[in-house]
Motif scaffolding. Structure first.
Motif, PDB file in Angstrom:
ATOM      1  N   TRP A 249       0.836  -1.195   0.000  1.00 49.60           N
ATOM      2  CA  TRP A 249       0.000   0.000   0.000  1.00 49.60           C
ATOM      3  C   TRP A 249       0.871   1.245   0.000  1.00 49.60           C
ATOM      4  O   TRP A 249       1.985   1.234   0.540  1.00 49.60           O
ATOM      5  CB  TRP A 249      -0.904   0.038   1.236  1.00 49.60           C
ATOM      6  N   PRO A 250       0.385   2.359  -0.557  1.00 48.18           N
ATOM      7  CA  PRO A 250       1.103   3.633  -0.437  1.00 48.18           C
ATOM      8  C   PRO A 250       1.140   4.040   1.036  1.00 48.18           C
ATOM      9  O   PRO A 250       0.094   4.209   1.655  1.00 48.18           O
ATOM     10  CB  PRO A 250       0.265   4.613  -1.267  1.00 48.18           C
ATOM     11  N   ILE A 251       2.306   4.208   1.597  1.00 49.19           N
ATOM     12  CA  ILE A 251       2.428   4.349   3.051  1.00 49.19           C
ATOM     13  C   ILE A 251       1.852   5.664   3.574  1.00 49.19           C
ATOM     14  O   ILE A 251       1.505   5.757   4.749  1.00 49.19           O
ATOM     15  CB  ILE A 251       3.897   4.205   3.514  1.00 49.19           C
ATOM     16  N   TYR A 252       1.721   6.679   2.713  1.00 48.22           N
ATOM     17  CA  TYR A 252       1.219   7.972   3.176  1.00 48.22           C
ATOM     18  C   TYR A 252      -0.275   8.156   2.896  1.00 48.22           C
ATOM     19  O   TYR A 252      -0.801   9.262   3.028  1.00 48.22           O
ATOM     20  CB  TYR A 252       1.997   9.115   2.513  1.00 48.22           C
ATOM     21  N   LEU A 253      -0.945   7.076   2.543  1.00 45.73           N
ATOM     22  CA  LEU A 253      -2.355   7.150   2.193  1.00 45.73           C
ATOM     23  C   LEU A 253      -3.182   7.684   3.365  1.00 45.73           C
ATOM     24  O   LEU A 253      -3.029   7.239   4.501  1.00 45.73           O
ATOM     25  CB  LEU A 253      -2.859   5.755   1.799  1.00 45.73           C
ATOM     26  N   ARG A 254      -4.070   8.630   3.046  1.00 48.61           N
ATOM     27  CA  ARG A 254      -4.915   9.228   4.082  1.00 48.61           C
ATOM     28  C   ARG A 254      -6.402   8.943   3.878  1.00 48.61           C
ATOM     29  O   ARG A 254      -7.185   9.069   4.816  1.00 48.61           O
ATOM     30  CB  ARG A 254      -4.693  10.744   4.121  1.00 48.61           C
ATOM     31  N   TYR A 255      -6.770   8.597   2.655  1.00 53.24           N
ATOM     32  CA  TYR A 255      -8.179   8.350   2.344  1.00 53.24           C
ATOM     33  C   TYR A 255      -8.267   7.087   1.503  1.00 53.24           C
ATOM     34  O   TYR A 255      -7.618   6.985   0.463  1.00 53.24           O
ATOM     35  CB  TYR A 255      -8.764   9.547   1.569  1.00 53.24           C
ATOM     36  N   LEU A 256      -9.072   6.116   1.951  1.00 53.10           N
ATOM     37  CA  LEU A 256      -9.232   4.855   1.228  1.00 53.10           C
ATOM     38  C   LEU A 256     -10.704   4.457   1.265  1.00 53.10           C
ATOM     39  O   LEU A 256     -11.296   4.342   2.342  1.00 53.10           O
ATOM     40  CB  LEU A 256      -8.375   3.764   1.869  1.00 53.10           C
ATOM     41  N   GLU A 277      -6.651   8.462   7.559  1.00 52.06           N
ATOM     42  CA  GLU A 277      -7.614   9.248   8.321  1.00 52.06           C
ATOM     43  C   GLU A 277      -9.061   8.871   7.999  1.00 52.06           C
ATOM     44  O   GLU A 277      -9.932   9.005   8.855  1.00 52.06           O
ATOM     45  CB  GLU A 277      -7.406  10.744   8.033  1.00 52.06           C
ATOM     46  N   THR A 278      -9.311   8.396   6.760  1.00 52.65           N
ATOM     47  CA  THR A 278     -10.651   8.002   6.351  1.00 52.65           C
ATOM     48  C   THR A 278     -10.625   6.612   5.755  1.00 52.65           C
ATOM     49  O   THR A 278      -9.815   6.325   4.870  1.00 52.65           O
ATOM     50  CB  THR A 278     -11.227   8.979   5.297  1.00 52.65           C
ATOM     51  N   LEU A 299      -6.990   7.318  12.505  1.00 55.16           N
ATOM     52  CA  LEU A 299      -8.282   7.259  11.829  1.00 55.16           C
ATOM     53  C   LEU A 299      -9.260   8.235  12.471  1.00 55.16           C
ATOM     54  O   LEU A 299      -9.437   8.249  13.688  1.00 55.16           O
ATOM     55  CB  LEU A 299      -8.830   5.835  11.897  1.00 55.16           C
ATOM     56  N   VAL A 300      -9.910   9.056  11.635  1.00 52.94           N
ATOM     57  CA  VAL A 300     -10.870  10.055  12.104  1.00 52.94           C
ATOM     58  C   VAL A 300     -12.286   9.727  11.633  1.00 52.94           C
ATOM     59  O   VAL A 300     -13.253   9.950  12.350  1.00 52.94           O
ATOM     60  CB  VAL A 300     -10.470  11.468  11.607  1.00 52.94           C
ATOM     61  N   TYR A 301     -12.404   9.165  10.407  1.00 52.23           N
ATOM     62  CA  TYR A 301     -13.701   8.851   9.819  1.00 52.23           C
ATOM     63  C   TYR A 301     -13.714   7.381   9.420  1.00 52.23           C
ATOM     64  O   TYR A 301     -12.965   6.969   8.534  1.00 52.23           O
ATOM     65  CB  TYR A 301     -13.962   9.728   8.590  1.00 52.23           C
ATOM     66  N   LEU A 302     -14.573   6.603  10.076  1.00 56.94           N
ATOM     67  CA  LEU A 302     -14.647   5.164   9.822  1.00 56.94           C
ATOM     68  C   LEU A 302     -16.080   4.778   9.453  1.00 56.94           C
ATOM     69  O   LEU A 302     -17.015   4.992  10.236  1.00 56.94           O
ATOM     70  CB  LEU A 302     -14.195   4.372  11.048  1.00 56.94           C
ATOM     71  N   TYR A 303     -16.227   4.214   8.240  1.00 60.55           N
ATOM     72  CA  TYR A 303     -17.519   3.736   7.762  1.00 60.55           C
ATOM     73  C   TYR A 303     -17.451   2.215   7.692  1.00 60.55           C
ATOM     74  O   TYR A 303     -16.822   1.656   6.793  1.00 60.55           O
ATOM     75  CB  TYR A 303     -17.832   4.307   6.375  1.00 60.55           C
ATOM     76  N   LEU A 304     -18.083   1.537   8.636  1.00 62.08           N
ATOM     77  CA  LEU A 304     -18.092   0.082   8.664  1.00 62.08           C
ATOM     78  C   LEU A 304     -19.166  -0.446   7.707  1.00 62.08           C
ATOM     79  O   LEU A 304     -20.137   0.254   7.411  1.00 62.08           O
ATOM     80  CB  LEU A 304     -18.358  -0.418  10.079  1.00 62.08           C
ATOM     81  N   PRO A 305     -19.015  -1.680   7.227  1.00 60.69           N
ATOM     82  CA  PRO A 305     -20.054  -2.261   6.356  1.00 60.69           C
ATOM     83  C   PRO A 305     -21.309  -2.598   7.146  1.00 60.69           C
ATOM     84  O   PRO A 305     -21.267  -2.771   8.370  1.00 60.69           O
ATOM     85  CB  PRO A 305     -19.378  -3.519   5.797  1.00 60.69           C
TER      86      PRO A 305
END
Length: 563
Positions: A249-256, A277-278, A299-305
């Motif tokens: 994975w891109p190590i600096y990823l902030r939004y996925l 973060e997301t 992590l600031v924003y977490l959307y679970l299934p």
């Protein structure tokens, strides 16, 4: 005295045009200027009106506007996630923020500026709480310019790569969108994998179709994507193989985001994304989640299934996520309620409680501890209140000042008086409540209520009355399978802003109230009853016995997945 300068300016431009299409362009430019309150004389400029509008933007809004050009023309962009992508890209400056506001609040204010400038159109939330807007799209007259101007600022959209296309290395785009078609776009993905793209910061794989696009993802896809901050997969079918276990994975990823994807197993390697973060895991199929989310400390924003399983059939560990501000689809059957007490910065929670008294008690206790600027959406399933102990917990829930939407499934018998119910409620769904007294006498006094659904004998009485001063903000009302309801009265002045009414399977209700029949021009009706007369209603029939209103289940759209 001569002609007005605006007419002279338009005449000068039209005199140089030869085709009707060119004249239509001038007309569009004039409309844009009028909408923006600017002098029409500007059309004599060498630049197009779109250029003038873009040049007039403050510096901080230009990249935000151009980012919209990455999405397919005419598409509705989810505002919440657009703002999160802006934030991950560093397009939102903390220096512009207000003392008590969040970065998300600031991002939404940026969007509001674009709306005021007539560059972006928005759809507002039906029951707004934390967010004002639900979706947005670039103004039709501005989209082509947005895409074209974006290329100058290193934004690139790939629809279909041809054999003579320039290599990506010769066009160092920093933000890129791949619009996937109906068939597998493996060739485009391979090209992205094989080229050096160290400069890329955003990569959006978007499906413009209402179906999943099949895609087999290469294991070492991101070996050269060192600067990537935003990665979006939209409605991608990763097939049986899924994502490779040991993928880099891109190590600096902030939004996925995997929203709408088909993904059987979430790779455990995702736990290495220490800057994330997301994370949006709202896939369209059941997914297995390894217990690695606890490693995502930022992590600031977490959307679970909505549905997921654990590898060891345990519960998901989230206690270490102390920076969380938004947590969606928190199911007490799959997650530990105690973890919520560690999330001191939580501002938006949507949760489901499956009939367990202890879990609901803890949720209520956590809500009482939360500041009033928090919004909670809760779905309580299979929770019959036949005992005082259980009913008392329900009453405490209704008093919580952070409660914004409630879905309650189970026997209640009665509800408290309105002064014992929080004034923050914007949406209520009651299913199988078997209320003995008319609930309208209480619910019509809730000042912010905008959506109300009574379903499966939520009211077990025969007569219901809506008084003239009630339901001042109610927009949507649904009466579904109320088998005992015979009489419904609506006094003049009640529900003044009602726009959608659904009445289904109310077998004994034979006619709608005069107070609604006389307002049919302002209300969209969905009537499914062989007894109710449709005389006087202008219903556009979409099929035998149905109306034109496309019913969208509130239970899935608003409660608890959205507020």
């Amino acid at each position: 005295m001569g002609l007005p300068s605006a007419i002279v300016a338009v005449g000068e431009v039209l005199a140089k045009k030869r085709t009707s299409q060119e004249w239509e362009t001038v007309l569009r430019d004039v409309k844009l200027l009028i909408d923006r309150g600017q002098p029409v004389e500007q059309i004599v400029s060498q630049k197009s009106i779109s250029d003038l509008i873009f040049d007039d933007l403050p510096y901080h809004l230009k990249p935000c506007f151009l980012y919209l050009g990455l999405f397919p023309k005419g598409s509705k962009i989810e505002v919440e996630h657009l703002c999160l992508q802006w934030m991950a890209e560093g397009m939102i400056s903390r220096d512009d923020g207000q003392e008590n506001g969040t970065m998300m609040d600031l991002a939404e204010s940026y969007l509001s500026e674009l709306v005021q400038r007539k560059m972006v159109e928005v759809e507002k939330e039906e029951t707004p709480s934390l967010r004002k807007y639900r979706s947005c799209s670039v103004h039709e007259d501005m989209h082509d310019h947005c895409s074209r101007k974006g290329e100058e600022y290193f934004f690139m959209v790939l629809v279909k790569r041809s054999s003579n296309s320039l290599p990506l290395t010769t066009n160092p785009a920093r933000r890129m969108a791949l619009h996937l078609g109906k068939e597998e776009d493996r060739s485009s993905v391979d090209e992205l994998r094989n080229e050096k793209v160290d400069h890329l910061r955003s990569l959006l794989l978007l499906s413009s179709q209402d179906l999943q696009v099949k895609l087999e993802w290469p294991r070492r896809m991101f070996k050269r994507y060192r600067m990537l901050r935003v990665l979006t997969f939209e409605r991608v079918d990763f097939q049986e193989r899924g994502l490779p276990r040991g993928m880099t994975w891109p190590i600096y990823l902030r939004y996925l985001s995997f929203k709408g994807c088909i993904l059987g197993v979430l790779p455990s390697s995702i736990g290495g994304l220490s800057f994330l973060e997301t994370l949006d895991l709202r896939v369209s199929s059941q997914i297995i989640i390894p217990n690695v989310l606890r490693k995502l400390g930022k992590l600031v924003y977490l959307y679970l299934p909505l549905e997921f399983k654990m590898q060891n059939n345990g519960k998901l560990y989230l206690k270490s996520l102390k920076e969380i501000e938004l947590l969606q689809n928190f199911d007490t059957g799959m997650c530990n309620v105690a973890d919520l007490f560690k999330m001191k910065r939580l501002r938006h929670l949507s949760t489901t409680v499956e009939g367990i008294l202890g879990d609901l008690e803890q949720i209520v206790h956590r809500m009482v501890m939360t500041s009033e600027n928090t919004a909670v959406s809760i779905k309580v399933k299979n929770f019959d209140c036949y005992t005082e102990e259980r009913h008392s917990v329900f009453r405490k829930l209704l008093e919580c000042k952070t409660l914004h939407t409630l879905h309650m499934d189970g026997h209640l018998g009665q509800i408290p008086l309105h002064d014992k119910i929080t004034t923050t409620l914007t949406g209520i769904v009651l299913i199988g409540s078997e209320l003995k007294e008319d609930p309208m006498a209480t619910l019509d006094k809730l000042p912010e209520l905008q959506v109300l659904v009574l379903q499966d004998n939520a009211f077990a009485g025969e007569k219901m009355i809506c008084v003239k001063s009630g339901f001042k903000k109610l927009k949507r009302l649904e009466l579904l399978t109320l088998r005992f309801l015979e009489t419904w009265e609506v006094e003049k002045g009640s529900m003044p802003v009602l726009s959608i009414l659904a009445v289904k399977n109310c077998e004994k209700l034979r006619i709608l109230p005069d107070g609604l029949r006389n307002r049919f021009r302002g209300i969209t009706f969905d009537i499914v009853s062989e007894h109710i007369s449709k005389d006087g209603f202008r219903l556009k029939e979409s099929g035998p016995g149905t109306s034109a209103f496309l019913y969208e289940d509130l239970n899935s759209r608003y409660l608890p997945t959205r507020i």
